[in-house]
Motif scaffolding. Structure first.
Motif, short mmCIF file in Angstrom:
data_model
loop_
_atom_site.label_atom_id
_atom_site.label_comp_id
_atom_site.label_asym_id
_atom_site.label_seq_id
_atom_site.Cartn_x
_atom_site.Cartn_y
_atom_site.Cartn_z
N VAL A 1 1.91 4.76 1.29
CA VAL A 1 1.71 5.48 2.54
C VAL A 1 2.00 6.98 2.40
O VAL A 1 1.51 7.77 3.18
CB VAL A 1 2.55 4.88 3.69
CG1 VAL A 1 2.07 3.48 4.03
CG2 VAL A 1 4.03 4.86 3.36
N GLN B 1 0.84 -1.19 0.00
CA GLN B 1 0.00 0.00 0.00
C GLN B 1 0.88 1.25 0.00
O GLN B 1 1.95 1.26 0.60
CB GLN B 1 -0.90 0.02 1.24
CG GLN B 1 -1.82 -1.17 1.34
CD GLN B 1 -2.83 -1.21 0.21
OE1 GLN B 1 -3.51 -0.23 -0.05
NE2 GLN B 1 -2.90 -2.34 -0.46
N ARG C 1 5.98 3.00 0.01
CA ARG C 1 5.01 1.93 0.26
C ARG C 1 5.18 1.37 1.67
O ARG C 1 6.21 1.58 2.31
CB ARG C 1 5.19 0.85 -0.80
CG ARG C 1 4.99 1.42 -2.20
CD ARG C 1 5.05 0.39 -3.27
NE ARG C 1 6.43 0.08 -3.61
CZ ARG C 1 6.80 -0.46 -4.77
NH1 ARG C 1 5.91 -0.74 -5.69
NH2 ARG C 1 8.06 -0.73 -5.01
N ASP C 2 4.17 0.66 2.13
CA ASP C 2 4.17 0.15 3.51
C ASP C 2 5.23 -0.91 3.77
O ASP C 2 5.52 -1.22 4.91
CB ASP C 2 2.79 -0.35 3.91
CG ASP C 2 2.30 -1.53 3.09
OD1 ASP C 2 2.96 -1.91 2.09
OD2 ASP C 2 1.23 -2.07 3.43
N ASP C 3 5.86 -1.44 2.71
CA ASP C 3 6.95 -2.39 2.90
C ASP C 3 8.31 -1.68 2.90
O ASP C 3 9.35 -2.32 2.81
CB ASP C 3 6.91 -3.50 1.84
CG ASP C 3 7.12 -2.98 0.43
OD1 ASP C 3 7.23 -1.74 0.23
OD2 ASP C 3 7.18 -3.80 -0.50
#
Length: 112
Positions: free
Chosen positions: A26, A24, A39-41
């Motif tokens: 962010v 996702q 991204r959330d990673d």
């Protein structure tokens, strides 16, 4: 047309082919014609708007950009050429004065 004019004309899938995950977004930063997504990673996605008004992912030649976990960063348009490696009175093509600043999870600063 510029990056802001794209609106919802194009959907960019964030599907990771290697892991099958769908990270996702962010946060985002943009400086025409570039877009930087976090991204959330803790990975990043960098794209450029081409002459056909489509976003294309920029190939990252530096493996450190792919392997590093990023906390935050931004794109910055250097209109006064403060960060230019050399001063010139000649004009620049679109995007040549855009800088990318990234902060890694270990506290390292990356500038390109």
């Amino acid at each position: 047309m510029n990056l802001l004019d794209l609106g919802l004309a194009q959907i960019l899938p964030m599907y990771d082919e290697d892991t099958g995950a769908e990270p996702q977004i962010v946060s985002a930063s943009f400086a025409d014609p570039f877009l930087l997504l976090f991204r959330d990673d803790a990975s990043i996605f960098v794209a450029q708007c081409d002459d056909n008004n489509e976003l294309e992912e920029i190939e990252r030649e530096d493996d450190a950009l792919l392997a590093t976990k990023w906390l935050t960063g931004c794109l910055y348009t250097d209109t006064t050429r403060v960060f230019a490696p050399f001063q010139s009175d000649k004009g620049q093509a679109s995007g040549e004065n855009v800088m990318m600043f990234l902060l890694s999870s270990t506290g390292a600063l990356h500038v390109s």
